[in-house]
Design a protein around this motif. Structure first.
Motif, short mmCIF file in Angstrom:
data_model
loop_
_atom_site.label_atom_id
_atom_site.label_comp_id
_atom_site.label_asym_id
_atom_site.label_seq_id
_atom_site.Cartn_x
_atom_site.Cartn_y
_atom_site.Cartn_z
N LEU A 1 0.82 -1.21 0.00
CA LEU A 1 0.00 0.00 0.00
C LEU A 1 0.85 1.26 0.00
O LEU A 1 0.61 2.19 -0.77
N VAL A 2 1.87 1.29 0.86
CA VAL A 2 2.72 2.48 0.92
C VAL A 2 3.66 2.54 -0.28
O VAL A 2 4.13 3.63 -0.66
N ASP A 3 3.94 1.41 -0.90
CA ASP A 3 4.81 1.39 -2.07
C ASP A 3 4.10 1.85 -3.34
O ASP A 3 4.74 2.17 -4.34
N ASN A 4 2.78 1.87 -3.28
CA ASN A 4 1.98 2.24 -4.45
C ASN A 4 1.84 3.76 -4.52
O ASN A 4 1.15 4.37 -3.70
N LYS A 5 2.50 4.38 -5.50
CA LYS A 5 2.51 5.84 -5.62
C LYS A 5 1.14 6.41 -5.97
O LYS A 5 0.94 7.63 -5.92
N ASP A 6 0.20 5.56 -6.33
CA ASP A 6 -1.14 6.04 -6.69
C ASP A 6 -2.07 6.13 -5.48
O ASP A 6 -3.20 6.61 -5.60
N LEU A 7 -1.60 5.65 -4.32
CA LEU A 7 -2.44 5.65 -3.12
C LEU A 7 -1.97 6.70 -2.12
O LEU A 7 -0.80 7.08 -2.10
N CYS A 8 -2.86 7.11 -1.24
CA CYS A 8 -2.57 8.18 -0.27
C CYS A 8 -1.59 7.73 0.83
O CYS A 8 -0.98 8.58 1.48
N TYR A 9 -1.48 6.42 1.05
CA TYR A 9 -0.56 5.93 2.07
C TYR A 9 0.86 6.44 1.80
O TYR A 9 1.63 6.71 2.73
N HIS A 10 1.18 6.56 0.53
CA HIS A 10 2.51 7.02 0.14
C HIS A 10 2.78 8.43 0.68
O HIS A 10 3.88 8.74 1.14
N TRP A 11 1.77 9.30 0.64
CA TRP A 11 1.91 10.66 1.18
C TRP A 11 2.24 10.63 2.67
O TRP A 11 3.12 11.34 3.13
N LEU A 12 1.50 9.82 3.40
CA LEU A 12 1.69 9.77 4.86
C LEU A 12 3.07 9.21 5.21
O LEU A 12 3.73 9.69 6.13
N GLY A 13 3.50 8.18 4.48
CA GLY A 13 4.82 7.61 4.73
C GLY A 13 5.93 8.61 4.45
O GLY A 13 6.90 8.71 5.21
N ASP A 14 5.79 9.36 3.37
CA ASP A 14 6.79 10.38 3.03
C ASP A 14 6.82 11.48 4.08
O ASP A 14 7.90 11.98 4.44
N PHE A 15 5.65 11.86 4.57
CA PHE A 15 5.61 12.92 5.59
C PHE A 15 6.31 12.46 6.87
O PHE A 15 7.08 13.22 7.46
N ASP A 16 6.05 11.22 7.29
CA ASP A 16 6.66 10.71 8.52
C ASP A 16 8.19 10.75 8.41
O ASP A 16 8.88 11.13 9.35
N ARG A 17 8.70 10.37 7.25
CA ARG A 17 10.15 10.36 7.03
C ARG A 17 10.73 11.78 7.12
O ARG A 17 11.75 12.01 7.77
N GLU A 18 10.05 12.73 6.49
CA GLU A 18 10.54 14.11 6.52
C GLU A 18 10.38 14.73 7.90
O GLU A 18 11.21 15.54 8.32
N MET A 19 9.34 14.35 8.61
CA MET A 19 9.12 14.85 9.96
C MET A 19 10.27 14.46 10.88
O MET A 19 10.81 15.29 11.63
#
Length: 694
Positions: free
Chosen positions: A564-582
């Motif tokens: 789910l997080v690996d799929n760039k078409d889904l919103c999970y990717h946004w949340l995972g990227d934010f956590d990393r940058e945070m």
């Protein structure tokens, strides 16, 4: 238990030609110096401290040996390969006879494998030739006592396996030709701050099965490293008969769970984490034990109270488990040795102690309100358990001064994470369990337009100044069946239909925005560390449900869907990227957790909160509908650049603000002496921004 009063040596009086100096009063113990409200309870605090000192002196023969030398039972008990032959030892004072039975003697009693009681003790011993046992063979004890007998797995055994067909557990002779050699020597955890990824090896895979140590090392650990966490907290390591217990009903305390692989594979996982700068702490369960008799310690040799309290305190009323008798030296020896074993044999960097509240009180904390300090000192505390926890912390830091200890404790017992010398119990951190409770209550009961930023600020930084905490929004507890994660509370069924980037509805958009803001305000206010449960960083959908009769023994919900997080078409990717940058922003400030939290502004009407840590300015607008233009904050004079914005399109936001702009403070003659000026910002509704002074 009655406690001894501490004898205080009076300082010598200064010579004076006038009158005698007035007698000096004993100096307050550190806990009381740091919190004068504890003064009425100083006697109890000193009594608990003295009890631990007395017990430590007793166990170490008044310092003739160290606590670490005392806690070496794992080197004596259990099955050990010697230079010539084997030796097996077990503590079973109520036994009248013990045999080893197994593959080597067709599971029959045999004089060759009959143990002898060591005279004057409750210990049993068996010495065997080198050819008597082979690596991989299965075995158990056949224990006899007055009035009964039974097959038992030894309490100190280091390897337990389950037959796939019969489901029967047995101990296993473990002596592989190739012993694992740790490549990374003298690893020291990074604690500035401590960023913990709480995880479970078995459910760490996409596949509907039990994952392995090797699969976790190869597939999950790289994600943890990439995301910026510097510590993994591994659950369910100690062997447990029922997989669905999440590892909290332990049967064999010295055996790493074989359902995940071999001890060598666990060591390689830990070594690989260390080589990548990631500490590994274990979720250790010393608060209770599984009731099983054949697999566990429930009735090892005809005495159900060998390891556990007798009478009404024998069973835990809520957990269907057994409660250790921390007043017995042999039990202290067993549990302290268990701590040392995991530190030395597997190079774990410390422990998160589970169920500490249950240990502290005769009531296990059940039905208790804990509304004031008097509730921690009213005589219903288990001094034996308090003593054990204190000694465990002393031992762990004696074995490894850089080790990490964390207490999962909900009552708020003062001193839990304070220094031993100050009258504390010596934990490095305590879990900030108020924070997830607060977020759940807020999401369930408070309308977005009524969110109180003053209340948020209070909750995320509500702690004792002399105790460090691990802050978190949610852990595994909030992800289990019967509860809900934050993302599921916010979005619920719409996650199934509106979590593709091209089809985000208002409910999903709100949930995505608040998920980021809740995490940011929590981590921004830490004074010790931050914890995230595996998958929650990207808003893992649904719940955790282990295979059981009620779900057809399915693994569908006992896994993590990384796809789910690996799929760039889904919103999970946004949340995972934010956590990393945070996390990257938090780590950009040296010793972030130790920098003061300086409030700049709060307005519950506007729902705006602003505070500083070091050179970082955190601004939150929790209003669901109101955006603000040129909202002013009085900050140190200078220029500021945006380093994180929850409303960025990169994280699923609207991108209303231009984050490339450098913000310069505006002069105000009233604050020249304070070296402060006005920082004017555009703050979109339901968003947060972090700026760095440059």
């Amino acid at each position: 238990m009655e406690t001894k009063k501490q004898s205080v040596k009076k300082p010598a009086a200064k010579k004076t030609s006038a009158k005698k100096a007035a007698p000096t009063q004993p100096e307050h113990i550190g806990l009381v110096r740091n919190d004068s409200w504890l003064e009425p309870f100083e006697g109890a605090i000193r009594g608990r401290h003295d009890h631990a000192v007395w017990k430590m002196n007793q166990l170490t023969q008044n310092g003739k040996k160290t606590l670490s030398q005392f806690a070496s039972g794992h080197l004596y008990f259990g099955l050990h390969k010697l230079s010539k032959g084997w030796v097996f030892r077990e503590w079973a004072p109520n036994a009248t006879d013990i045999y080893l039975i197994g593959d080597f003697n067709n599971w029959q009693e045999n004089e060759k494998y009959r143990c002898k009681r060591i005279e004057g003790t409750g210990n049993w011993e068996l010495k065997l030739s080198e050819k008597a046992l082979k690596h991989g063979q299965l075995y158990k004890m056949k224990v006899k006592w007055n009035g009964g007998e039974g097959e038992r797995i030894p309490a100190w055994c280091r390897r337990v396996v389950q037959d796939e067909n019969t489901k029967i557990f047995s101990a296993q002779v473990w002596n592989p030709e190739e012993k694992y050699e740790f490549k990374k020597k003298n690893f020291k955890p990074k604690k500035n701050p401590l960023l913990i990824y709480e995880c479970h090896v078995g459910m760490g895979q996409d596949a509907e099965k039990v994952g392995t140590y090797k699969e976790f090392k190869d597939n999950v650990l790289p994600r943890v490293i990439k995301d910026g966490y510097n510590c993994i907290q591994v659950m369910a390591i100690q062997e447990h008969p029922y997989y669905g217990s999440f590892g909290y009903h332990v049967s064999s305390f010295f055996a790493p769970s074989s359902r995940f692989g071999t001890p060598e594979e666990l060591k390689e996982l830990i070594d690989t984490a260390h080589k990548n700068g990631v500490a590994v702490i274990m979720d250790i369960v010393h608060s209770h034990a599984v009731k099983n008799e054949v697999e566990g310690l429930g009735n090892l040799a005809g005495d159900p109270n060998q390891f556990f309290y007798p009478g009404d305190r024998h069973e835990h009323p809520a957990w269907d488990s057994l409660c250790f008798d921390y007043g017995k030296d042999e039990v202290l020896h067993f549990l302290l040795s268990n701590c040392k074993y995991w530190l030395e044999e597997f190079k774990f960097d410390g422990f998160r102690f589970d169920g500490v509240t249950s240990m502290l009180y005769y009531s296990h904390g059940l039905g208790e309100a804990f509304g004031g300090y008097g509730d921690y000192f009213n005589g219903h505390e288990d001094d034996n358990a308090i003593c054990y926890l204190t000694l465990a912390n002393k031992l762990i830091h004696e074995v490894n001064p850089a080790a990490i200890t964390i207490a999962e404790e909900v009552s708020g017992m003062p001193g839990l994470a304070a220094k031993f010398e100050d009258g504390g119990y010596g934990f490095d951190y305590r879990m900030a369990m108020n924070i997830p409770d607060y977020w759940i209550k807020t999401i369930k009961e408070v309308r977005d337009e009524d969110i109180n930023v003053c209340s948020i600020f209070w909750e995320v930084k509500n702690r004792r100044p002399d105790e460090k905490t691990i802050s978190y929004c949610e852990s595994h507890d909030q992800a289990l069946v019967g509860d809900k994660t934050i993302i599921f509370r916010l979005i619920d069924a719409d996650m199934y239909w509106h979590f593709a980037k091209k089809d985000v509805n208002d409910i999903a958009q709100r949930g995505i925005a608040l998920h980021k803001m809740i995490r940011l305000v929590t981590v921004a206010a830490i004074n010790g560390g931050y914890l995230n449960f595996m998958g929650n960083e990207f808003g893992h959908p649904e719940w955790i449900d282990f295979p059981r009769e009620g779900n057809g023994w399915s693994y569908k919900y006992a896994r993590r869907q990384w796809n789910l997080v690996d799929n760039k078409d889904l919103c999970y990717h946004w949340l995972g990227d934010f956590d990393r940058e945070m996390l990257k922003v938090i780590k950009s400030v040296r010793n972030f957790q130790a920098t003061p939290v300086t409030e700049i502004w709060h307005d519950d009407g506007d729902q705006v909160l602003c505070f500083m840590r070091g050179d970082l300015v955190f601004v939150f607008n929790f209003s669901p509908t109101r955006s603000y233009t040129d909202y002013g904050f009085l900050v140190p004079t200078g220029s500021y650049k945006v380093v994180l914005n929850t409303d960025s399109k990169d994280f699923g936001g609207n991108g209303f603000a231009d984050d490339t702009v450098t913000h310069f403070t505006n002069y105000d003659p009233l604050y020249v002496a304070d070296h402060k000026e006005w920082l004017k910002l555009y703050i979109p509704a339901r968003s947060a921004v972090v700026l760095k002074k440059i």
